[in-house]
Design a protein around this motif. Structure first.
Motif, PDB file in Angstrom:
ATOM      1  N   MET A 120      -4.431  -0.098   3.228  1.00  0.00           N
ATOM      2  CA  MET A 120      -3.479  -0.154   2.124  1.00  0.00           C
ATOM      3  C   MET A 120      -3.782  -1.374   1.252  1.00  0.00           C
ATOM      4  SD  MET A 120       0.640   0.389   2.269  1.00  0.00           S
ATOM      5  CE  MET A 120       0.849  -0.525   3.789  1.00  0.00           C
ATOM      6  N   LYS A 121      -3.818  -1.154  -0.061  1.00  0.00           N
ATOM      7  CA  LYS A 121      -4.032  -2.231  -1.027  1.00  0.00           C
ATOM      8  C   LYS A 121      -2.763  -2.441  -1.848  1.00  0.00           C
ATOM      9  CE  LYS A 121      -8.968  -1.233  -1.636  1.00  0.00           C
ATOM     10  NZ  LYS A 121     -10.013  -0.857  -2.624  1.00  0.00           N
ATOM     11  N   VAL A 122      -2.451  -3.704  -2.117  1.00  0.00           N
ATOM     12  CA  VAL A 122      -1.247  -4.049  -2.872  1.00  0.00           C
ATOM     13  C   VAL A 122      -1.615  -5.049  -3.956  1.00  0.00           C
ATOM     14  CG1 VAL A 122       1.084  -5.010  -2.763  1.00  0.00           C
ATOM     15  CG2 VAL A 122       0.178  -3.720  -0.812  1.00  0.00           C
ATOM     16  N   VAL A 123      -1.166  -4.765  -5.185  1.00  0.00           N
ATOM     17  CA  VAL A 123      -1.358  -5.692  -6.301  1.00  0.00           C
ATOM     18  C   VAL A 123      -0.077  -5.707  -7.126  1.00  0.00           C
ATOM     19  CG1 VAL A 123      -2.755  -6.335  -8.302  1.00  0.00           C
ATOM     20  CG2 VAL A 123      -3.793  -5.025  -6.437  1.00  0.00           C
ATOM     21  N   VAL A 124       0.477  -6.880  -7.350  1.00  0.00           N
ATOM     22  CA  VAL A 124       1.611  -6.999  -8.269  1.00  0.00           C
ATOM     23  C   VAL A 124       1.051  -7.126  -9.677  1.00  0.00           C
ATOM     24  CG1 VAL A 124       3.683  -8.287  -8.891  1.00  0.00           C
ATOM     25  CG2 VAL A 124       2.980  -8.131  -6.482  1.00  0.00           C
ATOM     26  N   LEU A 125       1.400  -6.175 -10.540  1.00  0.00           N
ATOM     27  CA  LEU A 125       0.879  -6.166 -11.910  1.00  0.00           C
ATOM     28  C   LEU A 125       1.666  -7.076 -12.834  1.00  0.00           C
ATOM     29  CD1 LEU A 125       0.281  -2.322 -12.374  1.00  0.00           C
ATOM     30  CD2 LEU A 125      -1.256  -4.033 -11.377  1.00  0.00           C
ATOM     31  N   ALA A 126       2.965  -7.195 -12.574  1.00  0.00           N
ATOM     32  CA  ALA A 126       3.836  -8.066 -13.372  1.00  0.00           C
ATOM     33  C   ALA A 126       5.119  -8.279 -12.599  1.00  0.00           C
ATOM     34  CB  ALA A 126       4.144  -7.441 -14.728  1.00  0.00           C
ATOM     35  N   GLY A 151       9.362  -7.911 -17.204  1.00  0.00           N
ATOM     36  CA  GLY A 151       8.944  -6.625 -16.678  1.00  0.00           C
ATOM     37  C   GLY A 151       8.361  -6.739 -15.287  1.00  0.00           C
ATOM     38  N   ASN A 152       8.507  -5.655 -14.513  1.00  0.00           N
ATOM     39  CA  ASN A 152       8.076  -5.654 -13.117  1.00  0.00           C
ATOM     40  C   ASN A 152       7.355  -4.364 -12.781  1.00  0.00           C
ATOM     41  OD1 ASN A 152       9.761  -8.092 -11.794  1.00  0.00           O
ATOM     42  ND2 ASN A 152      11.006  -7.062 -13.343  1.00  0.00           N
ATOM     43  N   SER A 153       6.220  -4.483 -12.084  1.00  0.00           N
ATOM     44  CA  SER A 153       5.501  -3.304 -11.619  1.00  0.00           C
ATOM     45  C   SER A 153       4.541  -3.722 -10.515  1.00  0.00           C
ATOM     46  CB  SER A 153       4.729  -2.638 -12.752  1.00  0.00           C
ATOM     47  OG  SER A 153       4.202  -1.395 -12.341  1.00  0.00           O
ATOM     48  N   THR A 154       4.501  -2.926  -9.443  1.00  0.00           N
ATOM     49  CA  THR A 154       3.639  -3.203  -8.303  1.00  0.00           C
ATOM     50  C   THR A 154       2.823  -1.957  -7.962  1.00  0.00           C
ATOM     51  OG1 THR A 154       5.168  -4.841  -7.372  1.00  0.00           O
ATOM     52  CG2 THR A 154       3.590  -3.831  -5.850  1.00  0.00           C
ATOM     53  N   TYR A 155       1.535  -2.153  -7.734  1.00  0.00           N
ATOM     54  CA  TYR A 155       0.600  -1.071  -7.420  1.00  0.00           C
ATOM     55  C   TYR A 155       0.304  -1.058  -5.933  1.00  0.00           C
ATOM     56  CZ  TYR A 155      -3.938   1.367  -7.257  1.00  0.00           C
ATOM     57  OH  TYR A 155      -4.978   2.212  -6.966  1.00  0.00           O
ATOM     58  N   ILE A 156       0.377   0.131  -5.325  1.00  0.00           N
ATOM     59  CA  ILE A 156       0.030   0.306  -3.919  1.00  0.00           C
ATOM     60  C   ILE A 156      -0.922   1.489  -3.798  1.00  0.00           C
ATOM     61  CG2 ILE A 156       0.908   0.846  -1.612  1.00  0.00           C
ATOM     62  CD1 ILE A 156       3.485  -0.595  -2.347  1.00  0.00           C
ATOM     63  N   GLU A 157      -2.016   1.280  -3.060  1.00  0.00           N
ATOM     64  CA  GLU A 157      -3.032   2.318  -2.887  1.00  0.00           C
ATOM     65  C   GLU A 157      -3.344   2.514  -1.415  1.00  0.00           C
ATOM     66  OE1 GLU A 157      -7.828   2.822  -3.640  1.00  0.00           O
ATOM     67  OE2 GLU A 157      -6.657   1.676  -5.108  1.00  0.00           O
ATOM     68  N   THR A 158      -3.445   3.780  -1.000  1.00  0.00           N
ATOM     69  CA  THR A 158      -3.913   4.127   0.333  1.00  0.00           C
ATOM     70  C   THR A 158      -5.089   5.086   0.198  1.00  0.00           C
ATOM     71  OG1 THR A 158      -2.413   6.026   0.515  1.00  0.00           O
ATOM     72  CG2 THR A 158      -1.572   3.889   1.269  1.00  0.00           C
ATOM     73  N   ASP A 159      -5.512   5.669   1.306  1.00  0.00           N
ATOM     74  CA  ASP A 159      -6.647   6.599   1.270  1.00  0.00           C
ATOM     75  C   ASP A 159      -6.381   7.783   0.346  1.00  0.00           C
ATOM     76  OD1 ASP A 159      -7.854   4.993   3.152  1.00  0.00           O
ATOM     77  OD2 ASP A 159      -7.167   6.194   4.849  1.00  0.00           O
ATOM     78  N   GLU A 160      -5.129   8.262   0.333  1.00  0.00           N
ATOM     79  CA  GLU A 160      -4.809   9.491  -0.390  1.00  0.00           C
ATOM     80  C   GLU A 160      -3.844   9.303  -1.557  1.00  0.00           C
ATOM     81  OE1 GLU A 160      -3.495  12.599   2.241  1.00  0.00           O
ATOM     82  OE2 GLU A 160      -4.799  11.917   3.857  1.00  0.00           O
ATOM     83  N   THR A 161      -3.269   8.136  -1.707  1.00  0.00           N
ATOM     84  CA  THR A 161      -2.150   7.969  -2.633  1.00  0.00           C
ATOM     85  C   THR A 161      -2.299   6.705  -3.465  1.00  0.00           C
ATOM     86  OG1 THR A 161      -0.751   8.986  -0.945  1.00  0.00           O
ATOM     87  CG2 THR A 161       0.372   7.950  -2.807  1.00  0.00           C
ATOM     88  N   LYS A 162      -1.946   6.836  -4.742  1.00  0.00           N
ATOM     89  CA  LYS A 162      -1.835   5.678  -5.630  1.00  0.00           C
ATOM     90  C   LYS A 162      -0.468   5.745  -6.290  1.00  0.00           C
ATOM     91  CE  LYS A 162      -6.795   5.355  -6.530  1.00  0.00           C
ATOM     92  NZ  LYS A 162      -7.880   5.318  -7.544  1.00  0.00           N
TER      93      LYS A 162
END
Length: 252
Positions: free
Chosen positions: A1-7, A12-23
């Protein structure tokens, strides 16, 4: 799992989470152009986002939503009360109404109530292959009944909104100061550090402090409060950083 806070912040607030099958994105503040630019910085395009999960309906968490979904047709997840409160997407078709547990491909999300002055505000625990990310922002306090759910997770994205002295001596009008420090407002540095001292454990790898006020806080004060509190409770943990208002965090 990858996590990046974009803002993260009042703009403003937004956080990105990525797994093998999901973004997915948790919340969509700022504007669609900003979100696209930050996604491209980490090698992802907006068209690749499978889901947007909304924590609550305040503008700093939803301001880019209408433009983004109209452009990219992304599936939006929100509670029924949030749906009724968001006029911008009343006619949008790609919506899933969630209640508590959310299952998305290879991700499970536990949603739980936060204490904030927005309809049905939620926080989350995102789980994938035995690893968990805690997302706790925009809340006046963390209910003790959730402590067992939040204990000893790998990553904590945790609100540390204000330094109490800066807030009380700052430019905000009295009513706004009362709102921020109240039980339906935001966590102070002191509150955040205390909760984290009770929650982190041997599996914890990273803490990212979220939603810092650019008027009533500084990164230095937020980090120092964590250091002092952890020292008081004899906790040796140093992997603590702060999310930025207008730049991404490292990829965790």
């Amino acid at each position: 799992m990858k996590v990046v806070v974009l803002a993260s912040g009042s703009e403003g607030n937004s956080t990105y989470i990525e797994t093998d099958e999901t973004k997915l994105l948790i919340d969509l503040g700022r504007n669609a152009k900003y979100i696209k630019e930050k996604l491209l910085e980490i090698g992802t395009s907006p068209e690749e986002i499978d889901y947007i999960v909304i924590s609550h309906t305040h503008k700093d968490h939803t301001s880019a939503l209408k433009t983004f979904v109209n452009r990219y047709k992304t599936t939006v997840l929100l509670s029924q009360q949030m749906f009724y409160d968001l006029e911008d997407i009343k006619t949008y078709e790609n919506i899933i109404i969630y209640e508590d547990d959310i299952y998305l491909k290879d991700i499970k999300i536990k949603s739980f109530k936060s204490s904030h002055d927005a309809p049905d505000a939620r926080n989350f625990i995102v789980e994938h292959k035995g690893k968990s990310v805690v997302y706790v922002t925009d809340t006046g306090y963390v209910n003790r009944k959730y402590f067992s759910l939040l204990k000893d997770k790998e990553i904590y994205l945790f609100e540390s909104n204000h330094d109490i002295e800066m807030l009380l001596n700052g430019p905000y009008p009295k009513w706004l100061k009362t709102r921020v420090v109240g039980s339906y407002g935001h966590l102070s540095n002191k509150d955040s550090a205390f909760y984290l001292s009770k929650l982190i454990g041997p599996h914890t790898k990273k803490i990212i402090l979220m939603h810092l006020s650019h008027i009533n806080n500084t990164e230095e004060k937020a980090l120092e409060m964590v250091r002092e509190t952890f020292k008081e409770y004899d906790i040796n943990f140093k992997e603590v950083t702060c999310a930025k208002r207008s730049s991404i965090t490292e990829v965790v």
